[in-house]
Design an enzyme around this catalytic site. Structure first.
Site, PDB file in Angstrom:
ATOM      1  N   SER A  97       0.871  -1.185   0.000  1.00  0.00           N
ATOM      2  CA  SER A  97       0.000   0.000   0.000  1.00  0.00           C
ATOM      3  C   SER A  97       0.906   1.232   0.000  1.00  0.00           C
ATOM      4  CB  SER A  97      -0.854   0.000   1.276  1.00  0.00           C
ATOM      5  OG  SER A  97      -1.365   1.291   1.553  1.00  0.00           O
ATOM      6  N   TYR A 133      -2.065  -1.075  10.335  1.00  0.00           N
ATOM      7  CA  TYR A 133      -2.163  -1.329   8.885  1.00  0.00           C
ATOM      8  C   TYR A 133      -0.867  -0.864   8.211  1.00  0.00           C
ATOM      9  CZ  TYR A 133      -3.993  -1.226   4.087  1.00  0.00           C
ATOM     10  OH  TYR A 133      -4.195  -1.428   2.737  1.00  0.00           O
ATOM     11  N   SER A 191       1.920  -3.218   8.929  1.00  0.00           N
ATOM     12  CA  SER A 191       1.836  -4.467   8.152  1.00  0.00           C
ATOM     13  C   SER A 191       2.327  -4.233   6.722  1.00  0.00           C
ATOM     14  CB  SER A 191       0.403  -5.011   8.156  1.00  0.00           C
ATOM     15  OG  SER A 191      -0.467  -4.241   7.343  1.00  0.00           O
ATOM     16  N   VAL A 239      -7.875   2.974  -3.823  1.00  0.00           N
ATOM     17  CA  VAL A 239      -8.419   2.327  -5.017  1.00  0.00           C
ATOM     18  C   VAL A 239      -9.931   2.216  -4.874  1.00  0.00           C
ATOM     19  CG1 VAL A 239      -8.223   0.319  -6.547  1.00  0.00           C
ATOM     20  CG2 VAL A 239      -6.309   0.928  -5.054  1.00  0.00           C
TER      21      VAL A 239
HETATM   22  N1  NAD Z   1      -8.598  -0.423  -1.781  1.00  0.00           N
HETATM   23  C1  NAD Z   1      -7.539   0.346  -1.535  1.00  0.00           C
HETATM   24  O1  NAD Z   1      -7.619   1.576  -1.482  1.00  0.00           O
HETATM   25  C2  NAD Z   1      -6.198  -0.288  -1.330  1.00  0.00           C
HETATM   26  C3  NAD Z   1      -5.056   0.527  -1.439  1.00  0.00           C
HETATM   27  C4  NAD Z   1      -3.814  -0.044  -1.244  1.00  0.00           C
HETATM   28  C5  NAD Z   1      -3.697  -1.381  -0.959  1.00  0.00           C
HETATM   29  N2  NAD Z   1      -4.812  -2.146  -0.840  1.00  0.00           N
HETATM   30  C6  NAD Z   1      -4.624  -3.571  -0.538  1.00  0.00           C
HETATM   31  O2  NAD Z   1      -5.112  -4.323  -1.626  1.00  0.00           O
HETATM   32  C7  NAD Z   1      -5.484  -5.618  -1.185  1.00  0.00           C
HETATM   33  C8  NAD Z   1      -6.880  -5.933  -1.693  1.00  0.00           C
HETATM   34  O3  NAD Z   1      -7.765  -5.004  -1.125  1.00  0.00           O
HETATM   35  P1  NAD Z   1      -9.125  -4.553  -1.821  1.00  0.00           P
HETATM   36  O4  NAD Z   1      -9.178  -3.096  -1.800  1.00  0.00           O
HETATM   37  O5  NAD Z   1      -9.309  -5.278  -3.075  1.00  0.00           O
HETATM   38  O6  NAD Z   1     -10.141  -5.039  -0.710  1.00  0.00           O
HETATM   39  P2  NAD Z   1     -11.365  -6.042  -0.777  1.00  0.00           P
HETATM   40  O7  NAD Z   1     -11.939  -6.059   0.603  1.00  0.00           O
HETATM   41  O8  NAD Z   1     -12.246  -5.713  -1.913  1.00  0.00           O
HETATM   42  O9  NAD Z   1     -10.685  -7.462  -1.102  1.00  0.00           O
HETATM   43  C9  NAD Z   1      -9.920  -8.137  -0.150  1.00  0.00           C
HETATM   44  C10 NAD Z   1     -10.229  -9.621  -0.243  1.00  0.00           C
HETATM   45  O10 NAD Z   1      -9.388 -10.318   0.706  1.00  0.00           O
HETATM   46  C11 NAD Z   1     -10.171 -11.334   1.300  1.00  0.00           C
HETATM   47  N3  NAD Z   1      -9.617 -11.735   2.590  1.00  0.00           N
HETATM   48  C12 NAD Z   1      -9.583 -10.994   3.731  1.00  0.00           C
HETATM   49  N4  NAD Z   1      -9.061 -11.718   4.720  1.00  0.00           N
HETATM   50  C13 NAD Z   1      -8.747 -12.931   4.205  1.00  0.00           C
HETATM   51  C14 NAD Z   1      -8.179 -14.114   4.742  1.00  0.00           C
HETATM   52  N5  NAD Z   1      -7.843 -14.208   6.041  1.00  0.00           N
HETATM   53  N6  NAD Z   1      -7.980 -15.177   3.922  1.00  0.00           N
HETATM   54  C15 NAD Z   1      -8.355 -15.107   2.625  1.00  0.00           C
HETATM   55  N7  NAD Z   1      -8.911 -14.026   2.064  1.00  0.00           N
HETATM   56  C16 NAD Z   1      -9.099 -12.945   2.845  1.00  0.00           C
HETATM   57  C17 NAD Z   1     -11.552 -10.703   1.427  1.00  0.00           C
HETATM   58  O11 NAD Z   1     -12.559 -11.690   1.635  1.00  0.00           O
HETATM   59  C18 NAD Z   1     -11.677  -9.952   0.131  1.00  0.00           C
HETATM   60  O12 NAD Z   1     -12.289 -10.736  -0.879  1.00  0.00           O
HETATM   61  C19 NAD Z   1      -5.359  -5.596   0.335  1.00  0.00           C
HETATM   62  O13 NAD Z   1      -4.129  -6.190   0.697  1.00  0.00           O
HETATM   63  C20 NAD Z   1      -5.355  -4.109   0.661  1.00  0.00           C
HETATM   64  O14 NAD Z   1      -4.690  -3.844   1.863  1.00  0.00           O
HETATM   65  C21 NAD Z   1      -6.062  -1.640  -1.048  1.00  0.00           C
HETATM   66  C1  LIG Z   2      -6.424   7.896   6.910  1.00  0.00           C
HETATM   67  C2  LIG Z   2      -6.467   6.428   6.833  1.00  0.00           C
HETATM   68  C3  LIG Z   2      -7.237   5.943   5.667  1.00  0.00           C
HETATM   69  C4  LIG Z   2      -7.421   4.500   5.821  1.00  0.00           C
HETATM   70  C5  LIG Z   2      -8.279   3.966   4.770  1.00  0.00           C
HETATM   71  C6  LIG Z   2      -8.425   2.503   4.918  1.00  0.00           C
HETATM   72  C7  LIG Z   2      -7.709   1.618   4.291  1.00  0.00           C
HETATM   73  C8  LIG Z   2      -6.782   1.997   3.247  1.00  0.00           C
HETATM   74  C9  LIG Z   2      -5.991   1.214   2.649  1.00  0.00           C
HETATM   75  C10 LIG Z   2      -5.124   1.516   1.505  1.00  0.00           C
HETATM   76  O1  LIG Z   2      -3.978   0.773   1.583  1.00  0.00           O
HETATM   77  C11 LIG Z   2      -4.785   2.926   1.258  1.00  0.00           C
HETATM   78  C12 LIG Z   2      -6.009   3.654   0.935  1.00  0.00           C
HETATM   79  C13 LIG Z   2      -6.197   4.925   1.006  1.00  0.00           C
HETATM   80  C14 LIG Z   2      -5.124   5.866   1.157  1.00  0.00           C
HETATM   81  C15 LIG Z   2      -5.655   7.242   1.126  1.00  0.00           C
HETATM   82  C16 LIG Z   2      -4.869   8.199   0.935  1.00  0.00           C
HETATM   83  C17 LIG Z   2      -3.413   8.076   0.786  1.00  0.00           C
HETATM   84  C18 LIG Z   2      -2.840   9.443   0.608  1.00  0.00           C
HETATM   85  C19 LIG Z   2      -1.426   9.524   0.959  1.00  0.00           C
HETATM   86  C20 LIG Z   2      -1.081  10.966   0.983  1.00  0.00           C
HETATM   87  O2  LIG Z   2      -1.442  11.706   0.064  1.00  0.00           O
HETATM   88  O3  LIG Z   2      -0.458  11.361   1.926  1.00  0.00           O
END
Ligand code: NAD
Ligand SMILES: CCCCC/C=C\C=C\[C@H](O)C/C=C\C/C=C\CCCC(=O)O
Length: 270
Positions: A140, A153, A156, A188
């Site tokens: 992330s 988070y 991690s 995202v």
């Molecule tokens: N959405 C964002 O803004 C964003 C940004 C940066 C990184 N991420 C990362 O991208 C990855 C996917 O996130 P997403 O946004 O698609 O979320 P999402 O919730 O749509 O998808 C995550 C999937 O992981 C599965 N999951 C959760 N715990 C699990 C477990 N213990 N075993 C198996 N499957 C499990 C969920 O059931 C879900 O289908 C995550 O690692 C998240 O941290 C998301």
């Molecule tokens: C403020 C905490 C937001 C937490 C949102 C929950 C989960 C997010 C997981 C993703 O890994 C990251 C998603 C969003 C990040 C949002 C903004 C990042 C901007 C960084 C910056 O401009 O400083």
């Protein structure tokens, strides 16, 4: 022709969001088989049906599995190998956001990524009868910069970045022909952030304020970057920032990122 053509890929967290989009994109690029692993059986079956309708049955499989349990995760890898006889790409993508469940966050977001990477080496490695392959770990933007509203988070995801950059050059990994990379997306367009800011998270009000109106990356921005990293044979140990406004896919290497939630973000790119 895409490098994905003819490949077998495991995607954890593939029932929804980024993982589901990766499965769809790889199938569009003529992947041989996509093997989805996810804890959510209902959504997994729905996604399986959607992808079967779009791409035909036989190229897509769903297995319910909690990635925290390495024995269950390994059983899924083994099942994939037994059925299809090859494994080329592993996306360790499953993740959660909940600052109240600190150990769970580390177990899912970091420990399972570490175990999934070593399983990938075991099942894809050239010294183990495989052809080598690529591991893509989902970190992330909070793997690169601090975030006081989601500290566990962020810890991690910093772990995923540090692990990826290190393990990619571990002798046993290199000699097995396995490359390891990570993606570091900004927000995202999935349900992760809205759900995080709606239910039971710490600092709900502050997170809502912070994320309100923030431009979101499209799923395609993320999948194109992942494909680029898989196709670029020189990408190893790469931890790629994906940010709104930056060219995705082509990639932007982060050199120095100073983050302060009050002052404007200062970023220097290579
Ligand atoms: N959405 C964002 O803004 C964003 C940004 C940066 C990184 N991420 C990362 O991208 C990855 C996917 O996130 P997403 O946004 O698609 O979320 P999402 O919730 O749509 O998808 C995550 C999937 O992981 C599965 N999951 C959760 N715990 C699990 C477990 N213990 N075993 C198996 N499957 C499990 C969920 O059931 C879900 O289908 C995550 O690692 C998240 O941290 C998301
Ligand atoms: C403020 C905490 C937001 C937490 C949102 C929950 C989960 C997010 C997981 C993703 O890994 C990251 C998603 C969003 C990040 C949002 C903004 C990042 C901007 C960084 C910056 O401009 O400083």
């Amino acid at each position: 022709m895409s490098e994905i053509n003819g490949k077998v890929a495991i995607i954890t967290g593939g029932a929804d969001g980024i993982g589901e989009a990766l499965a769809d994109d790889f199938l569009n690029r003529q992947a041989k088989v996509i093997y989805i692993i996810d804890i959510n059986e209902k959504k997994g079956q729905e996604t399986l049906n959607t992808l079967k309708n779009k791409h035909g049955a036989g190229r897509i499989q769903f297995r319910k599995c909690d990635v925290r349990y390495t024995d269950l995760l390994e059983a899924a890898f083994k099942d994939c190998m037994d059925q299809y006889g090859q494994l080329d790409v592993v996306c360790n993508n499953a993740g959660i956001f909940n600052e109240y469940t600190r150990k769970l966050t580390i177990d899912v977001n970091l420990a399972a990524v570490i175990e999934g990477t070593y399983l990938a080496v075991k099942y894809m490695g050239t010294q183990n009868g495989g052809k080598g392959g690529v591991v893509v770990n989902t970190a992330s933007i909070y793997g690169l910069c601090p975030q006081k509203l989601s500290t566990v988070y962020a810890a991690s995801k910093h772990g995923v970045v540090g692990f990826t950059r290190s393990v990619a050059f571990e002798p046993d990994v290199v000699s097995n022909g396995v490359r390891v990379v990570a993606i570091c997306p900004d927000a995202v367009d999935t349900t992760l952030v809205p759900i995080a800011s709606e239910i039971g998270v710490k600092y709900t009000k502050e997170i809502k304020q912070f994320t309100a109106g923030r431009p979101l990356l499209k799923l395609n921005d993320v999948t194109s970057t992942v494909v680029h990293l898989i196709e670029d044979g020189s990408a190893n140990g790469t931890t790629r920032l994906i940010r709104v406004g930056l060219a995705c896919g082509r990639g932007t290497l982060i050199n120095n990122l100073i983050y302060d939630p009050v002052k404007p973000v200062q970023i220097t790119y290579l």
